[in-house]
Design an enzyme around this catalytic site. Structure first.
Site, mmCIF file in Angstrom:
data_model
loop_
_atom_site.group_PDB
_atom_site.id
_atom_site.type_symbol
_atom_site.label_atom_id
_atom_site.label_comp_id
_atom_site.label_asym_id
_atom_site.label_seq_id
_atom_site.Cartn_x
_atom_site.Cartn_y
_atom_site.Cartn_z
ATOM 1 N N PHE A 111 37.785 -2.385 -36.842
ATOM 2 C CA PHE A 111 37.956 -3.369 -37.921
ATOM 3 C C PHE A 111 36.649 -3.666 -38.644
ATOM 4 O O PHE A 111 36.651 -4.182 -39.765
ATOM 5 C CB PHE A 111 38.577 -4.663 -37.376
ATOM 6 C CG PHE A 111 37.613 -5.584 -36.685
ATOM 7 C CD1 PHE A 111 36.874 -6.510 -37.402
ATOM 8 C CD2 PHE A 111 37.434 -5.535 -35.303
ATOM 9 C CE1 PHE A 111 35.973 -7.361 -36.771
ATOM 10 C CE2 PHE A 111 36.547 -6.375 -34.661
ATOM 11 C CZ PHE A 111 35.812 -7.288 -35.401
ATOM 12 N N LYS A 112 35.535 -3.343 -38.011
ATOM 13 C CA LYS A 112 34.235 -3.621 -38.631
ATOM 14 C C LYS A 112 34.104 -2.969 -40.012
ATOM 15 O O LYS A 112 33.357 -3.455 -40.859
ATOM 16 C CB LYS A 112 33.087 -3.123 -37.738
ATOM 17 C CG LYS A 112 33.126 -3.550 -36.280
ATOM 18 C CD LYS A 112 32.816 -5.004 -36.074
ATOM 19 C CE LYS A 112 32.367 -5.391 -34.684
ATOM 20 N NZ LYS A 112 33.339 -5.238 -33.580
ATOM 21 N N ASP A 113 34.814 -1.858 -40.233
ATOM 22 C CA ASP A 113 34.754 -1.190 -41.540
ATOM 23 C C ASP A 113 35.213 -2.115 -42.668
ATOM 24 O O ASP A 113 34.723 -2.015 -43.785
ATOM 25 C CB ASP A 113 35.637 0.061 -41.548
ATOM 26 C CG ASP A 113 35.086 1.183 -40.679
ATOM 27 O OD1 ASP A 113 33.853 1.349 -40.640
ATOM 28 O OD2 ASP A 113 35.891 1.891 -40.045
ATOM 29 N N LEU A 116 32.031 -4.110 -43.364
ATOM 30 C CA LEU A 116 30.779 -3.414 -43.705
ATOM 31 C C LEU A 116 30.895 -2.519 -44.924
ATOM 32 O O LEU A 116 29.935 -2.356 -45.669
ATOM 33 C CB LEU A 116 30.254 -2.668 -42.484
ATOM 34 C CG LEU A 116 29.605 -3.687 -41.527
ATOM 35 C CD1 LEU A 116 29.476 -3.146 -40.127
ATOM 36 C CD2 LEU A 116 28.250 -4.150 -42.060
#
Ligand SMILES: *Cc1c(COP(=O)(O)O)cnc(C)c1O
Length: 463
Positions: A111-113, A116
């Site tokens: 989910f960090k995408d 970021l």
């Protein structure tokens, strides 16, 4: 929109500065002075609207005049164009009124995408506006680092240093960080835990000379812009299953408290959320804190859900600040006590926290069991972090007929050993990723030492 520090000793700043600085000079975290409000009608109007349009509506009030709205719209389209699924965060039903929100279709499969990919675009836009360069430094338990390196590789305005705990991330997580060959990205294997890495980053920011010399920017989940990006999928998924008429509960596999804090933000903004459920693995400090009122650090016990192997949940400070009526003196005292091992949450704060959050946890054995059961009963292969959430969601469902969304935080193929162990199968990486990960690895190894790391960063920038 202005942002204030939880520690009360830094001046209020705008979105641009919050984006560039990450941590406040007084060591605190930035929070918005007030929450933008969305009426039930405005929430209703999100129904049937694309993810990117939803993102634009939610993010716009936080950005204010820091980024022109036309450029913001372009950045959002580009960022979410990188997500390899038309729905961006598809919902998958795995039980009566029980859904997964799949947040792992981005380039690094976690989910960090979602944050970021957008933050890298906002940051380079702001740096260009100011004709500046910056050094990004971040600590990672695996997924932030790969998402950051992927988002910033090859960009001229930024040099990226990512600290990860040596030997404590999965092979795929490591390869995602070490195979990019661009000269501006550096993966550093630190001999220590994630908390050590995070502490080193905090010390770098605390060293005002070094901070100014490098023009340091933080992209850890303490960076306000990351939180903002994550608020979007709470709105989008809740509306998909019937908000604002229905109130939804979210179960969030939690480490640094960034993702679930974004859920808290969504609720503050008017989204009807019944319960925000903290799901932890055997590193259950948040579960303990919510139950006992004592936030007490113990040693990290490595688990099969490594991105949640955290004791010092940085973003918890943000919600503590609100729980205590924005009393920055109380936060200062707590954070000093934390240096000595822990702090106490008072009755008023605890009542506030319990009004918004509940907590559950999953042992290693339970997590594996849930992975196997979910595959058998639904055909879905889930990653160990998601499984921690599903375990906690199933407990919750036992006494509530309400709709629950569990955030599926990573693709199972990122954790093949854990999946094989639990389910007896090896999950396939999407093609686009497996090719790239075959290349040579570029790693710098470092002891858990601030001075050695600062030396390495200086010498890298000077050559
Ligand atoms: C980062 C991460 C988490 C924890 O998220 P926080 O925002 O740190 O609470 C959970 N699962 C996965 C797969 C992650 O990468």
């Amino acid at each position: 929109m202005q942002y204030i520090s939880t520690r009360g000793r830094s001046r209020p700043i705008d979105f641009q500065e919050a984006l560039l600085s990450g941590l406040a000079p007084d060591g605190g975290l930035y929070v918005p002075q007030h929450w933008p409000q969305f009426s039930p009608k405005e929430i209703q109007e999100v129904k049937g609207v694309s993810y990117t349009e939803t993102a634009f509506r939610i993010i716009k009030p936080f950005v204010g005049t820091s980024i022109a709205h036309e450029r913001l719209a372009v950045m959002i389209n580009e960022a979410y164009g990188q997500i390899g699924h038309r729905a961006k965060c598809p919902l998958v039903q795995i039980g009566d009124n029980l859904f997964l929100c799949e947040l792992f279709h981005g380039p690094t499969l976690a989910f960090k995408d979602f944050a970021l990919q957008l933050v890298s675009r906002m940051l380079t836009d702001v740096l260009k506006q100011r004709n500046q360069k910056c050094v990004i430094v971040g600590a990672t338990s695996g997924d932030t680092g790969s998402a950051a390196i992927e988002a910033f590789r090859g960009l001229e305005q930024v040099e990226v240093f990512i600290l990860y705990p040596d030997g404590k991330v999965s092979d795929i997580q490591r390869r995602q960080m070490t195979t990019p060959q661009e000269a501006n990205v550096h993966a550093i294997a630190v001999q220590g835990t994630f908390d050590d890495c995070q502490n080193l980053v905090k010390q770098m920011f605390g060293d005002t000379t070094f901070r100014a010399e490098m023009n340091l920017a933080a992209i850890n989940s303490i960076n306000w812009a990351r939180i903002v990006s994550q608020i979007v999928y709470y709105f989008y998924s809740a509306v998909t299953v019937g908000a604002p008429e229905n109130s939804i509960s979210f179960v969030v596999p939690t480490g640094n408290f960034g993702d679930i804090y974004a859920g808290y933000a969504a609720k503050q903004m008017g989204l009807p959320v019944t319960d925000l459920v903290i799901a932890t693995n055997q590193n259950d400090i948040l579960y303990q804190a919510l139950n006992s009122g004592h936030y007490h650090i113990t040693d990290v016990r490595p688990s099969i859900s490594p991105s949640m192997d955290i004791q010092v949940s940085s973003n918890f400070e943000r919600v503590l600040f609100e729980a205590g009526g924005k009393d920055s003196h109380s936060i200062q005292a707590k954070m000093q006590d934390l240096q000595k091992g822990g702090f106490k949450i008072n009755e008023v704060e605890l009542n506030y926290l319990r009004k918004y959050f509940s907590a559950g946890r999953s042992s290693e054995r339970e997590t594996r069991q849930v992975m196997a059961d979910t595959l058998r009963e639904t055909g879905q292969v889930i990653c160990p972090h998601t499984a921690v959430g599903v375990k906690v969601a199933q407990e919750l469902k036992q006494n509530s007929p309400e709709t629950v969304i569990t955030l599926a935080t990573a693709h199972p193929a990122k954790f093949p050993d854990a999946v094989k162990d639990a389910c007896g199968i090896i999950p396939q990486l999407p093609d686009r990723l497996s090719k790239r990960l075959k290349g040579a690895e570029k790693i710098h190894t470092s002891p858990n030492s601030l001075s050695e790391l600062q030396e390495f960063m200086r010498s890298t920038l000077n050559c």
